[in-house]
Design a protein around this motif. Structure first.
Motif, PDB file in Angstrom:
ATOM      1  N   VAL A  76       0.900  -1.070   0.281  1.00 41.61           N
ATOM      2  CA  VAL A  76      -0.077   0.064   0.116  1.00 41.61           C
ATOM      3  C   VAL A  76       0.913   1.269   0.070  1.00 41.61           C
ATOM      4  CG1 VAL A  76      -1.631   1.315   1.494  1.00 41.61           C
ATOM      5  CG2 VAL A  76      -1.955  -1.048   1.088  1.00 41.61           C
ATOM      6  N   VAL A  77       1.884   1.145   0.953  1.00 41.07           N
ATOM      7  CA  VAL A  77       2.822   2.439   0.853  1.00 41.07           C
ATOM      8  C   VAL A  77       3.419   2.380  -0.394  1.00 41.07           C
ATOM      9  CG1 VAL A  77       4.873   3.369   2.058  1.00 41.07           C
ATOM     10  CG2 VAL A  77       2.844   2.445   3.587  1.00 41.07           C
ATOM     11  N   ASP A  78       4.080   1.468  -0.867  1.00 39.29           N
ATOM     12  CA  ASP A  78       4.489   1.543  -2.003  1.00 39.29           C
ATOM     13  C   ASP A  78       3.767   2.198  -3.249  1.00 39.29           C
ATOM     14  OD1 ASP A  78       7.086   0.515  -1.087  1.00 39.29           O
ATOM     15  OD2 ASP A  78       6.697  -1.647  -1.581  1.00 39.29           O
ATOM     16  N   LYS A  97       3.229   9.346  -5.977  1.00 40.11           N
ATOM     17  CA  LYS A  97       4.098  10.592  -5.614  1.00 40.11           C
ATOM     18  C   LYS A  97       5.287  10.518  -6.653  1.00 40.11           C
ATOM     19  CE  LYS A  97       2.469  12.755  -2.086  1.00 40.11           C
ATOM     20  NZ  LYS A  97       2.475  14.326  -2.256  1.00 40.11           N
ATOM     21  N   ASN A  98       5.940   9.254  -6.761  1.00 38.81           N
ATOM     22  CA  ASN A  98       7.253   9.508  -7.815  1.00 38.81           C
ATOM     23  C   ASN A  98       6.880   9.749  -9.079  1.00 38.81           C
ATOM     24  OD1 ASN A  98       8.756   8.762  -5.363  1.00 38.81           O
ATOM     25  ND2 ASN A  98       8.581   6.758  -5.851  1.00 38.81           N
ATOM     26  N   GLY A 112       4.874  11.948 -10.010  1.00 38.97           N
ATOM     27  CA  GLY A 112       4.505  13.340 -10.275  1.00 38.97           C
ATOM     28  C   GLY A 112       3.069  13.838  -9.698  1.00 38.97           C
ATOM     29  N   TYR A 113       2.454  12.866  -9.201  1.00 38.51           N
ATOM     30  CA  TYR A 113       1.056  13.309  -8.497  1.00 38.51           C
ATOM     31  C   TYR A 113       1.216  13.851  -7.362  1.00 38.51           C
ATOM     32  CZ  TYR A 113      -0.455  10.694 -12.865  1.00 38.51           C
ATOM     33  OH  TYR A 113      -0.804  10.152 -13.827  1.00 38.51           O
ATOM     34  N   GLU A 114       0.772  15.042  -6.973  1.00 37.69           N
ATOM     35  CA  GLU A 114       0.957  15.782  -5.681  1.00 37.69           C
ATOM     36  C   GLU A 114      -0.304  15.626  -4.939  1.00 37.69           C
ATOM     37  OE1 GLU A 114       3.777  17.085  -4.390  1.00 37.69           O
ATOM     38  OE2 GLU A 114       4.735  16.344  -6.309  1.00 37.69           O
ATOM     39  N   GLU A 115      -1.400  15.530  -5.622  1.00 39.21           N
ATOM     40  CA  GLU A 115      -2.684  15.223  -4.805  1.00 39.21           C
ATOM     41  C   GLU A 115      -3.256  13.943  -4.927  1.00 39.21           C
ATOM     42  OE1 GLU A 115      -4.167  19.784  -4.533  1.00 39.21           O
ATOM     43  OE2 GLU A 115      -4.747  18.685  -6.344  1.00 39.21           O
ATOM     44  N   ILE A 116      -3.308  13.208  -3.817  1.00 40.70           N
ATOM     45  CA  ILE A 116      -3.867  11.693  -3.828  1.00 40.70           C
ATOM     46  C   ILE A 116      -4.981  11.436  -2.748  1.00 40.70           C
ATOM     47  CG2 ILE A 116      -2.951   9.534  -3.533  1.00 40.70           C
ATOM     48  CD1 ILE A 116      -0.229  10.393  -4.078  1.00 40.70           C
TER      49      ILE A 116
END
Length: 254
Positions: free
Chosen positions: A72-74, A80-81, A83-87
Motif C-alpha cells: 500500500v505504501v509503495d 508520488k514518484n 508526479g502526482y502531488e494530490e492523492i
C-alpha cells in the motif's frame, strides 16, 4: 489448470490521483470497475496487488499484514514518484482499513472507506474468508472434491499468525481515527454482516473532519463494488471526489 493471478494496475486519466485498495483474499478486480469509471472522468487510478493475494491460500499465509501494508505504501509512493502531488485513497474491506491508515499516516485529499471492519474483535471471521477463498481457488485449479477436502484439512493445521496480525493492525488504525482530517466518505452494504455495519457508523463518528458522509446500499452485501448497486457506488465515489478542493496544478509525468 493454472489460475491467472490478477496484477496491479494504473489507469492514467488526469492530474487527480486515487490509490485504490482491495480486500483480504481479494484482488485488484475488486476495484477495477471503479478505477475504469474514475479514469474516464479525469482521475488517474493506481491499485497495488498485495503479496500473497491471487495465489494459493498456502502462499497467502506465508505473507503478513506488514507485507500488504508495504505494498500500500509503495502504491502511494508510486503515485508520488510519478508526479502526482494530490492523492485520494479508496479501499474496500481490509482495503478500507488500509485507506483509513493511509489517511492517518500520509497527506491525502480525501478518503473513501468501503465496508471496513474497523470494529473487528477477533481473527475468527478471517479464517472463514480464507477457507472460502481456498475452496474457490482449488476448484479453479481443477482439483477433485476429495483432494480439495484433504488440502483444506491440511490448511487448518498451518499456523495463521498473519491473521492475528490483521487484528492488531485494525485495532491500531481504529485508535487513530481521530487523526483523520481529510474529507471522508463511508460506504456500506446494508446486507453485510453486523461487524461491518457497526464499523461504518463508528468510523463516521470518530474521524475528525466535518466533511464526512455515510451512504448505505440497501441491496448490497460486502463487496459493494461488484454487487447489485456497483454502478451507484461508482457514481457516489466520483461525486464525492469531484467536490473535493483539488488544485489546478497540471500533472507533470516524471
Amino acid at each position: 489448470m493454472k489460475v491467472v493471478t490478477p496484477k496491479s494496475f494504473t489507469f492514467e486519466g488526469g492530474n487527480r490521483a486515487v490509490l485504490l485498495l482491495h480486500g483480504f483474499t481479494g484482488s485488484t478486480k475488486d476495484v477495477k470497475r471503479l478505477g475504469e469509471y474514475l479514469q474516464k472522468r479525469g482521475f488517474t487510478c493506481h491499485a497495488p496487488m498485495y503479496k500473497g493475494h491471487g495465489v494459493t491460500p498456502e502462499e497467502l499465509l506465508e505473507t503478513s499484514p506488514a507485507d500488504w501494508w508495504q505494498d500500500v505504501v509503495d502504491g502511494y509512493n508510486y503515485l508520488k514518484n510519478h508526479g502526482y502531488e494530490e492523492i485520494a485513497v479508496a479501499g474496500i474491506s481490509l482495503g478500507g482499513v488500509f485507506s483509513l491508515k493511509v489517511a492517518e499516516e500520509f497527506p491525502v485529499k480525501a478518503v473513501v472507506s468501503m465496508c471496513a471492519p474497523i470494529k473487528r474483535n477477533s481473527a475468527e471471521g478471517l479464517s472463514d474468508r480464507l477457507y472460502n477463498y481456498a475452496k474457490i481457488y482449488k476448484s479453479f485449479e481443477g482439483k477433485s472434491k476429495d483432494v480439495i477436502i484433504e488440502e483444506l484439512e491440511e490448511l487448518r493445521n498451518i499456523p495463521k499468525d498473519s491473521l492475528n496480525g490483521v487484528q492488531s493492525f485494525t485495532e491500531g488504525t481504529c485508535e487513530d481515527l481521530h487523526s483523520i482530517t481529510s474529507p471522508t466518505l463511508v460506504l456500506q452494504g446494508a446486507l453485510d454482516d453486523s461487524i461491518y455495519k457497526e464499523s461504518a457508523s463508528f468510523i463516521l463518528d470518530h474521524v475528525e473532519t466535518e466533511e464526512k458522509e455515510l451512504i448505505w446500499y440497501q441491496e448490497s452485501g460486502h463487496i459493494i463494488t461488484l454487487g447489485k448497486e456497483k454502478d451507484k457506488v461508482c457514481e457516489d465515489v466520483y461525486a464525492f471526489l469531484n467536490q473535493v478542493d483539488w488544485s489546478d496544478t497540471l500533472h507533470q509525468n516524471q
